[in-house]
Design a protein around this motif. Structure first.
Motif, PDB file in Angstrom:
ATOM      1  N   ASN A   9      -9.369   1.470   0.500  1.00 28.32           N
ATOM      2  CA  ASN A   9      -9.246   1.875   1.911  1.00 28.32           C
ATOM      3  C   ASN A   9     -10.294   2.920   2.299  1.00 28.32           C
ATOM      4  O   ASN A   9     -10.007   3.910   2.991  1.00 28.32           O
ATOM      5  CB  ASN A   9      -7.836   2.405   2.204  1.00 28.32           C
ATOM      6  N   GLY A  10     -11.525   2.719   1.780  1.00 30.14           N
ATOM      7  CA  GLY A  10     -12.629   3.575   2.163  1.00 30.14           C
ATOM      8  C   GLY A  10     -12.788   4.844   1.361  1.00 30.14           C
ATOM      9  O   GLY A  10     -13.739   5.602   1.578  1.00 30.14           O
ATOM     10  N   HIS A  31       0.397   3.324  -0.901  1.00 34.41           N
ATOM     11  CA  HIS A  31       1.540   2.412  -0.869  1.00 34.41           C
ATOM     12  C   HIS A  31       1.088   0.962  -0.764  1.00 34.41           C
ATOM     13  O   HIS A  31       0.345   0.588   0.149  1.00 34.41           O
ATOM     14  CB  HIS A  31       2.444   2.749   0.317  1.00 34.41           C
ATOM     15  N   ILE A  32       1.521   0.150  -1.715  1.00 36.25           N
ATOM     16  CA  ILE A  32       1.383  -1.305  -1.635  1.00 36.25           C
ATOM     17  C   ILE A  32       2.783  -1.875  -1.815  1.00 36.25           C
ATOM     18  O   ILE A  32       3.424  -1.630  -2.835  1.00 36.25           O
ATOM     19  CB  ILE A  32       0.443  -1.863  -2.720  1.00 36.25           C
ATOM     20  N   PRO A  33       3.309  -2.627  -0.845  1.00 33.07           N
ATOM     21  CA  PRO A  33       4.679  -3.136  -0.958  1.00 33.07           C
ATOM     22  C   PRO A  33       4.799  -4.172  -2.072  1.00 33.07           C
ATOM     23  O   PRO A  33       3.854  -4.916  -2.353  1.00 33.07           O
ATOM     24  CB  PRO A  33       4.946  -3.768   0.410  1.00 33.07           C
ATOM     25  N   THR A  34       5.932  -4.199  -2.728  1.00 29.58           N
ATOM     26  CA  THR A  34       6.203  -5.167  -3.794  1.00 29.58           C
ATOM     27  C   THR A  34       7.622  -5.690  -3.649  1.00 29.58           C
ATOM     28  O   THR A  34       8.461  -5.085  -2.974  1.00 29.58           O
ATOM     29  CB  THR A  34       6.049  -4.528  -5.184  1.00 29.58           C
ATOM     30  N   LEU A  35       7.892  -6.793  -4.300  1.00 32.36           N
ATOM     31  CA  LEU A  35       9.242  -7.350  -4.318  1.00 32.36           C
ATOM     32  C   LEU A  35       9.622  -7.816  -5.716  1.00 32.36           C
ATOM     33  O   LEU A  35      10.669  -7.449  -6.241  1.00 32.36           O
ATOM     34  CB  LEU A  35       9.357  -8.505  -3.312  1.00 32.36           C
ATOM     35  N   VAL A  52      -3.749  -8.039  -1.517  1.00 30.35           N
ATOM     36  CA  VAL A  52      -4.731  -7.121  -0.930  1.00 30.35           C
ATOM     37  C   VAL A  52      -6.057  -7.864  -0.753  1.00 30.35           C
ATOM     38  O   VAL A  52      -6.272  -8.932  -1.335  1.00 30.35           O
ATOM     39  CB  VAL A  52      -4.944  -5.880  -1.833  1.00 30.35           C
ATOM     40  N   GLU A  53      -6.936  -7.285   0.042  1.00 28.95           N
ATOM     41  CA  GLU A  53      -8.285  -7.823   0.199  1.00 28.95           C
ATOM     42  C   GLU A  53      -9.206  -7.174  -0.824  1.00 28.95           C
ATOM     43  O   GLU A  53      -9.196  -5.953  -0.985  1.00 28.95           O
ATOM     44  CB  GLU A  53      -8.834  -7.539   1.604  1.00 28.95           C
ATOM     45  N   ILE A  74     -11.463  -2.380  -2.316  1.00 28.71           N
ATOM     46  CA  ILE A  74     -10.134  -2.936  -2.031  1.00 28.71           C
ATOM     47  C   ILE A  74      -9.636  -2.409  -0.698  1.00 28.71           C
ATOM     48  O   ILE A  74      -9.781  -1.221  -0.382  1.00 28.71           O
ATOM     49  CB  ILE A  74      -9.137  -2.520  -3.142  1.00 28.71           C
ATOM     50  N   ASN A  75      -9.030  -3.290   0.082  1.00 27.57           N
ATOM     51  CA  ASN A  75      -8.358  -2.890   1.322  1.00 27.57           C
ATOM     52  C   ASN A  75      -6.905  -3.354   1.249  1.00 27.57           C
ATOM     53  O   ASN A  75      -6.646  -4.540   1.033  1.00 27.57           O
ATOM     54  CB  ASN A  75      -9.055  -3.490   2.542  1.00 27.57           C
ATOM     55  N   THR A  76      -5.993  -2.412   1.431  1.00 24.51           N
ATOM     56  CA  THR A  76      -4.575  -2.717   1.200  1.00 24.51           C
ATOM     57  C   THR A  76      -3.755  -2.874   2.470  1.00 24.51           C
ATOM     58  O   THR A  76      -2.611  -3.316   2.408  1.00 24.51           O
ATOM     59  CB  THR A  76      -3.923  -1.591   0.374  1.00 24.51           C
ATOM     60  N   ASP A  77      -4.316  -2.508   3.653  1.00 26.14           N
ATOM     61  CA  ASP A  77      -3.456  -2.457   4.835  1.00 26.14           C
ATOM     62  C   ASP A  77      -4.164  -2.936   6.100  1.00 26.14           C
ATOM     63  O   ASP A  77      -3.934  -2.409   7.184  1.00 26.14           O
ATOM     64  CB  ASP A  77      -2.949  -1.014   5.027  1.00 26.14           C
TER      65      ASP A  77
END
Length: 483
Positions: A9-10, A31-35, A52-53, A74-77
């Motif tokens: 994220n920069g 934060h990266i959501p998981t299940l 994620v990207e 990486i971009n997560t959001d």
């Protein structure tokens, strides 16, 4: 250990090269959501919520299994990532039996306008995980309310054949957590995946009912299930009815192991809720007497110590108070039954003390409730009748929400005491409180008995129990088995 430089994220970070994107993000507060992810269980990227990207890759990557590499960006959001996660949630919900978000189903509200605290107090939503369901939480985070797909709920029969551990396949999201903890951690190998495609589902051994399967009722599948697909039978209504009855006296025992979980469920910091505040709240909802489990635990340990001191040095001494361990031994090591010494659990001692000693001189019938976060205790109560009911921390939380008994708002009052409440702790390094773990290596320690030192092993899960009973027990003088 080798490190790599990555950008998330920069912002630039230096992380260990063995880390996944998810681990690297968590270590840096991202934060990266998981299940399907569960700490300590090998990830398999089943749910695809954590995508994620990654620059240079054509498709989104699952963060839980993708290793970092030098220069990775990486971009997560981003909007595209959030849209992909929301679409995945919508697909899951299209095949998930919904017993929550009643307001959304009848079209009287939107997700954004729901108050989660109010929702958790609502009587319309009747799922056992309502209020702390991981899928429900993600639906709120990604504003999933009106589904773009026709709902295709399955119509499987709920399996309550055990009358303790209950399976509702209609709510299963196929995350495999229960399968992995049952097979790889507990080594019971009762739960597995069956069928393919849309029909894939978790089933007990050979498709049998839970009662006819190899289930030993340890309850750890319940702990890891993110939704309401597998849970312990609840007794909220029966117990609350009795606490308000003039014809029954109610006594509950509270274990300190519920405090941490209860505090998390309220979203509070550690230490925000005390045992004494829980005691006050339980009196407020009608319990006649409230005791800690200190006496029961120490009396249980005293029984074990008596066996230990009488038999030490004669043979490798194997001790347990766990009904789940007994079930496990009966199922997988029947030839070892005579080598294991069983002593009473704290729950058994509590129930017997209240019923037989007349501890509080009640003149009415007595009902006993054990409040503990040890999931196997619910099954033990159903199978042995040692107490009338068992509540866990999640059940207690829902009871407090629905009765206005929030413990953090209560003053602190002292507990009632059982007879001989000052039973001293014995051999705490061996017989003291121990936590269940996911690792395969058992604990090693030593104790001194009558001036001599003895090698000890402590199994913290059934996989470790198996390892010891398959031969390692011969290397120790004393072994304690936990489920």
């Amino acid at each position: 250990m080798a490190t790599v430089n990555i950008t998330i994220n920069g912002k630039s970070y230096t992380v260990q090269s063995c880390r996944t994107i998810l681990q690297a993000a968590e270590e840096n507060g991202i934060h990266i959501p998981t299940l399907c992810h569960f700490q300590g269980i090998e990830d398999k990227a089943n749910c695809r919520i954590c995508v994620v990207e990654v620059e240079g890759m054509r498709t989104f990557q699952p963060a839980c299994v993708t290793r970092v590499r030098e220069g990775m960006v990486i971009n997560t959001d981003t909007e595209k990532v959030r849209a992909a996660r929301k679409a995945t949630l919508e697909l899951i919900m299209a095949h998930h039996a919904v017993d929550c978000h009643h307001c959304l189903r009848i079209g009287s509200s939107s997700e954004q306008s729901l108050d989660p605290v109010f929702c958790e107090m609502c009587f319309w939503c009747d799922c056992e995980r309502d209020g702390f369901c991981e899928l429900q939480k993600l639906n709120r985070e990604y504003h999933v309310d009106v589904l773009p797909y026709i709902q295709h709920e399955a119509d499987y029969e709920v399996d309550n054949s055990l009358n303790s551990v209950i399976r509702n396949p209609n709510k299963c999201i196929k995350c495999r957590r229960c399968v992995d903890v049952c097979g790889k951690v507990q080594t019971v190998h009762n739960l597995s995946m069956a069928n393919r495609g849309r029909d894939i589902m978790v089933v007990p051994e050979l498709g049998k009912s839970m009662a006819d399967s190899a289930c030993v009722r340890c309850g750890h599948c319940v702990d890891v299930c993110p939704v309401g697909a597998i849970y312990m039978k609840e007794h909220k209504d029966e117990v609350l009815y009795m606490t308000h009855s003039y014809d029954v006296n109610t006594v509950c025992q509270v274990s300190e192991n519920v405090v941490s979980e209860l505090t998390k469920l309220y979203g509070l910091d550690d230490g925000a809720i005390s045992m004494e505040q829980i005691c006050t709240a339980l009196h407020k909802i009608g319990f006649d007497r409230v005791v800690t489990d200190e006496y029961s635990k120490n009396e249980s340990a005293r029984q074990a110590a008596e066996i230990l001191e009488n038999m030490i040095g004669k043979t490798p001494l194997i001790l347990t108070s766990s009904k789940a361990v007994k079930n496990f031994v009966d199922e997988y090591f029947p030839d070892m039954k005579d080598k294991i010494s069983f002593y009473d659990s704290a729950q058994t001692i509590f129930g017997r003390t209240i019923r037989e000693s007349g501890a509080f001189n009640f003149d009415k019938p007595v009902k006993t409730v054990n409040i503990t976060n040890l999931k196997e205790m619910g099954a033990e109560a159903e199978e042995t009748g040692n107490v009338d009911y068992v509540w866990n921390a999640r059940e207690l939380y829902r009871v407090f929400l629905r009765t206005g008994g929030a413990p953090q708002r209560k003053s602190e009052t002292g507990f009632d005491t059982l007879a001989s409440d000052d039973v001293p702790a014995v051999y705490p390094e061996l017989l003291g409180d121990k936590e269940w773990v996911l690792t395969s290596e058992y604990e090693e320690t030593s104790i001194n008995v009558n001036g001599s030192d003895y090698r000890c092993a402590i199994a913290h899960n059934l996989g470790q129990v198996r390892k010891l009973l398959e031969g390692d027990y011969k290397n120790f003088d004393v072994i304690r088995l936990l489920a």
